[in-house]
Write a protein that holds these residues in place. Structure first.
Motif, PDB file in Angstrom:
ATOM      1  N   ILE A 192       0.869  -1.181   0.000  1.00 38.42           N
ATOM      2  CA  ILE A 192       0.000   0.000   0.000  1.00 38.42           C
ATOM      3  C   ILE A 192       0.904   1.228   0.000  1.00 38.42           C
ATOM      4  CG2 ILE A 192      -1.814   1.252   1.222  1.00 38.42           C
ATOM      5  CD1 ILE A 192      -2.805  -1.494   0.487  1.00 38.42           C
ATOM      6  N   VAL A 193       0.743   2.086  -1.002  1.00 36.97           N
ATOM      7  CA  VAL A 193       1.569   3.300  -1.096  1.00 36.97           C
ATOM      8  C   VAL A 193       0.668   4.537  -1.120  1.00 36.97           C
ATOM      9  CG1 VAL A 193       3.442   2.095  -2.299  1.00 36.97           C
ATOM     10  CG2 VAL A 193       1.673   3.242  -3.645  1.00 36.97           C
ATOM     11  N   LYS A 194       1.226   5.654  -0.670  1.00 35.72           N
ATOM     12  CA  LYS A 194       0.436   6.883  -0.611  1.00 35.72           C
ATOM     13  C   LYS A 194       0.467   7.633  -1.942  1.00 35.72           C
ATOM     14  CE  LYS A 194      -0.610  10.862   2.242  1.00 35.72           C
ATOM     15  NZ  LYS A 194      -0.329  11.566   3.484  1.00 35.72           N
ATOM     16  N   ASN A 195       1.651   7.798  -2.480  1.00 34.46           N
ATOM     17  CA  ASN A 195       1.776   8.546  -3.741  1.00 34.46           C
ATOM     18  C   ASN A 195       1.665   7.576  -4.908  1.00 34.46           C
ATOM     19  OD1 ASN A 195       2.339  10.837  -2.158  1.00 34.46           O
ATOM     20  ND2 ASN A 195       4.494  10.228  -2.040  1.00 34.46           N
ATOM     21  N   LYS A 196       0.625   7.718  -5.675  1.00 33.32           N
ATOM     22  CA  LYS A 196       0.358   6.797  -6.784  1.00 33.32           C
ATOM     23  C   LYS A 196       1.474   6.877  -7.822  1.00 33.32           C
ATOM     24  CE  LYS A 196      -3.159   7.818  -9.463  1.00 33.32           C
ATOM     25  NZ  LYS A 196      -4.553   8.008  -9.877  1.00 33.32           N
ATOM     26  N   PRO A 197       2.061   5.749  -8.215  1.00 35.55           N
ATOM     27  CA  PRO A 197       3.071   5.779  -9.287  1.00 35.55           C
ATOM     28  C   PRO A 197       2.477   6.351 -10.577  1.00 35.55           C
ATOM     29  CG  PRO A 197       3.089   3.648  -8.180  1.00 35.55           C
ATOM     30  CD  PRO A 197       1.877   4.386  -7.679  1.00 35.55           C
ATOM     31  N   SER A 198       3.327   6.925 -11.408  1.00 30.12           N
ATOM     32  CA  SER A 198       2.838   7.592 -12.624  1.00 30.12           C
ATOM     33  C   SER A 198       2.277   6.598 -13.642  1.00 30.12           C
ATOM     34  CB  SER A 198       3.962   8.411 -13.258  1.00 30.12           C
ATOM     35  OG  SER A 198       5.066   7.575 -13.548  1.00 30.12           O
ATOM     36  N   GLN A 199       2.753   5.339 -13.601  1.00 25.92           N
ATOM     37  CA  GLN A 199       2.246   4.314 -14.528  1.00 25.92           C
ATOM     38  C   GLN A 199       1.479   3.253 -13.756  1.00 25.92           C
ATOM     39  OE1 GLN A 199       6.457   3.861 -16.037  1.00 25.92           O
ATOM     40  NE2 GLN A 199       5.378   3.389 -17.915  1.00 25.92           N
ATOM     41  N   THR A 200       0.406   2.738 -14.364  1.00 31.76           N
ATOM     42  CA  THR A 200      -0.398   1.719 -13.676  1.00 31.76           C
ATOM     43  C   THR A 200       0.334   0.385 -13.573  1.00 31.76           C
ATOM     44  OG1 THR A 200      -1.480   1.171 -15.763  1.00 31.76           O
ATOM     45  CG2 THR A 200      -2.626   2.720 -14.332  1.00 31.76           C
TER      46      THR A 200
ATOM     47  N   TYR B 151       5.571  -4.128 -11.125  1.00 31.62           N
ATOM     48  CA  TYR B 151       4.418  -3.837 -10.275  1.00 31.62           C
ATOM     49  C   TYR B 151       3.219  -3.519 -11.160  1.00 31.62           C
ATOM     50  CZ  TYR B 151       4.590   1.174 -11.263  1.00 31.62           C
ATOM     51  OH  TYR B 151       4.551   2.382 -11.911  1.00 31.62           O
ATOM     52  N   LYS B 152       2.019  -3.679 -10.586  1.00 33.40           N
ATOM     53  CA  LYS B 152       0.802  -3.223 -11.261  1.00 33.40           C
ATOM     54  C   LYS B 152      -0.202  -2.794 -10.196  1.00 33.40           C
ATOM     55  CE  LYS B 152      -1.374  -7.797 -11.640  1.00 33.40           C
ATOM     56  NZ  LYS B 152      -1.860  -8.847 -12.539  1.00 33.40           N
ATOM     57  N   PHE B 153      -1.103  -1.902 -10.572  1.00 31.37           N
ATOM     58  CA  PHE B 153      -2.144  -1.457  -9.648  1.00 31.37           C
ATOM     59  C   PHE B 153      -3.107  -2.609  -9.378  1.00 31.37           C
ATOM     60  CE2 PHE B 153      -2.326   3.442 -10.436  1.00 31.37           C
ATOM     61  CZ  PHE B 153      -0.957   3.515 -10.283  1.00 31.37           C
ATOM     62  N   ILE B 154      -3.497  -2.793  -8.119  1.00 30.04           N
ATOM     63  CA  ILE B 154      -4.584  -3.725  -7.794  1.00 30.04           C
ATOM     64  C   ILE B 154      -5.865  -2.920  -7.581  1.00 30.04           C
ATOM     65  CG2 ILE B 154      -5.452  -5.492  -6.247  1.00 30.04           C
ATOM     66  CD1 ILE B 154      -2.692  -5.853  -5.122  1.00 30.04           C
ATOM     67  N   LYS B 155      -5.742  -1.855  -6.765  1.00 28.49           N
ATOM     68  CA  LYS B 155      -6.936  -1.096  -6.416  1.00 28.49           C
ATOM     69  C   LYS B 155      -6.535   0.290  -5.949  1.00 28.49           C
ATOM     70  CE  LYS B 155     -11.247  -1.669  -3.861  1.00 28.49           C
ATOM     71  NZ  LYS B 155     -12.017  -2.529  -2.925  1.00 28.49           N
ATOM     72  N   GLU B 156      -7.337   1.280  -6.315  1.00 27.44           N
ATOM     73  CA  GLU B 156      -7.127   2.639  -5.798  1.00 27.44           C
ATOM     74  C   GLU B 156      -8.093   2.871  -4.651  1.00 27.44           C
ATOM     75  OE1 GLU B 156      -6.347   5.876  -8.479  1.00 27.44           O
ATOM     76  OE2 GLU B 156      -6.088   4.467 -10.142  1.00 27.44           O
TER      77      GLU B 156
ATOM     78  N   THR C 272      -2.867   3.675  -2.832  1.00 26.20           N
ATOM     79  CA  THR C 272      -2.962   2.765  -3.965  1.00 26.20           C
ATOM     80  C   THR C 272      -2.377   1.419  -3.557  1.00 26.20           C
ATOM     81  OG1 THR C 272      -2.690   4.611  -5.502  1.00 26.20           O
ATOM     82  CG2 THR C 272      -2.336   2.409  -6.387  1.00 26.20           C
ATOM     83  N   ALA C 273      -3.101   0.347  -3.871  1.00 33.01           N
ATOM     84  CA  ALA C 273      -2.610  -1.007  -3.599  1.00 33.01           C
ATOM     85  C   ALA C 273      -1.910  -1.535  -4.849  1.00 33.01           C
ATOM     86  CB  ALA C 273      -3.758  -1.920  -3.211  1.00 33.01           C
ATOM     87  N   LEU C 274      -0.689  -2.028  -4.663  1.00 29.75           N
ATOM     88  CA  LEU C 274       0.112  -2.543  -5.771  1.00 29.75           C
ATOM     89  C   LEU C 274       0.383  -4.028  -5.583  1.00 29.75           C
ATOM     90  CD1 LEU C 274       2.937   0.188  -5.914  1.00 29.75           C
ATOM     91  CD2 LEU C 274       0.784   0.175  -7.186  1.00 29.75           C
ATOM     92  N   GLU C 275       0.478  -4.743  -6.713  1.00 26.56           N
ATOM     93  CA  GLU C 275       0.960  -6.123  -6.695  1.00 26.56           C
ATOM     94  C   GLU C 275       2.354  -6.123  -7.301  1.00 26.56           C
ATOM     95  OE1 GLU C 275      -1.593  -9.680  -7.351  1.00 26.56           O
ATOM     96  OE2 GLU C 275      -0.439  -9.810  -9.227  1.00 26.56           O
ATOM     97  N   ILE C 276       3.285  -6.771  -6.625  1.00 30.60           N
ATOM     98  CA  ILE C 276       4.688  -6.733  -7.032  1.00 30.60           C
ATOM     99  C   ILE C 276       5.219  -8.145  -7.250  1.00 30.60           C
ATOM    100  CG2 ILE C 276       7.021  -6.137  -6.240  1.00 30.60           C
ATOM    101  CD1 ILE C 276       4.918  -4.103  -4.450  1.00 30.60           C
ATOM    102  N   ASN C 277       5.866  -8.361  -8.385  1.00 32.31           N
ATOM    103  CA  ASN C 277       6.557  -9.629  -8.641  1.00 32.31           C
ATOM    104  C   ASN C 277       8.055  -9.370  -8.660  1.00 32.31           C
ATOM    105  OD1 ASN C 277       4.502 -11.756  -9.062  1.00 32.31           O
ATOM    106  ND2 ASN C 277       3.769 -10.353 -10.619  1.00 32.31           N
TER     107      ASN C 277
END
Length: 229
Positions: free
Chosen positions: A102-110, A144-149, A154-159
């Motif tokens: 879970i991150v506060k500042n949304k990355p510029s790319q999804t 990484y990719k967005f899971i949910k805003e 923003t929730a991210l999934e990371i491989n």
């Protein structure tokens, strides 16, 4: 997935004669350190000893670790045969590790691939991510990719493609998206429980003895933000 609990408050995700996999909580240390706090490895040993009425010392091999403020999947070996084979699997990157953050500042790319060169600072136990190679740095790579805003996050999934010290924490901080609660990497305030919102969510690997493919999924901690994801 069936989650077993017991008097030690241990969440067991998978158990057989050769391995045991648990869902680590915030604050648990996987292996003993200078703090002297009781490590997760000892809790798991006690669980095995109680459950199977084992006399004497219980064998348990530590295969890998998670940072103390992080939650999620931790694999232990119950036999020396499983330990040596699991060590090889993890060392040779023959496992698929998926994390949620879970991150506060949304990355510029999804979604994106991040490649940095990480340099570890032993004094303050951090790693710094550089865009170009610097002396004593190691290449680090993840997708990484967005899971949910969510409302503020923003929730991210990371491989992970590599397994460097504090890799996810350092790489997300480097793109301006530190993990919630991670003061060490630039988040503005700590979480009440002292943890960070980084969770080892999924692990896929071939069982070291039976050779079947195991897919392990760890439930997220029970808190308002994780529950929203």
């Amino acid at each position: 997935m069936k989650v077993l609990s017991n008097k030690n408050n241990l969440q067991v995700l998978h158990e057989d004669n050769h391995i045991i996999i648990v869902n680590k909580r915030v604050g648990d240390i996987v292996q003993g350190d200078k703090t002297g706090d009781k490590p997760l490895s000892e809790v798991v040993k006690e669980y095995i000893k109680d459950k199977y009425n084992k006399p004497g010392e219980v064998f348990l091999g530590v295969v890998h670790r998670l940072d103390r403020p992080t939650t999620g999947i931790v694999v232990f070996a119950r036999t020396s045969k499983a330990l040596s084979r699991l060590n090889d699997l993890f060392k040779n990157r023959e496992t698929q590790k998926t994390y949620w953050a879970i991150v506060k500042n949304k990355p510029s790319q999804t979604e994106a691939k991040l490649v940095h060169y990480l340099k570890r600072n032993e004094k303050n136990n951090t790693s710094k991510a550089h865009l170009k190679e610097v002396p004593d740095s190691k290449i680090a790579s993840l997708d990484y990719k967005f899971i949910k805003e969510l409302n503020n996050y923003t929730a991210l999934e990371i491989n992970l493609h590599t397994g460097r010290h504090h890799q996810i924490r350092a790489q997300l901080a480097a793109i301006g998206s530190p993990i919630k609660g991670d003061l060490k990497y630039g988040f503005d305030r700590s979480n009440p429980d002292g943890g960070i919102h980084l969770h080892a969510r999924k692990l896929v690997f071939v069982h070291p003895v039976s050779k079947e493919t195991l897919t392990i999924i760890a439930p997220t901690p029970d808190d308002v933000i994780w529950n929203a994801v």
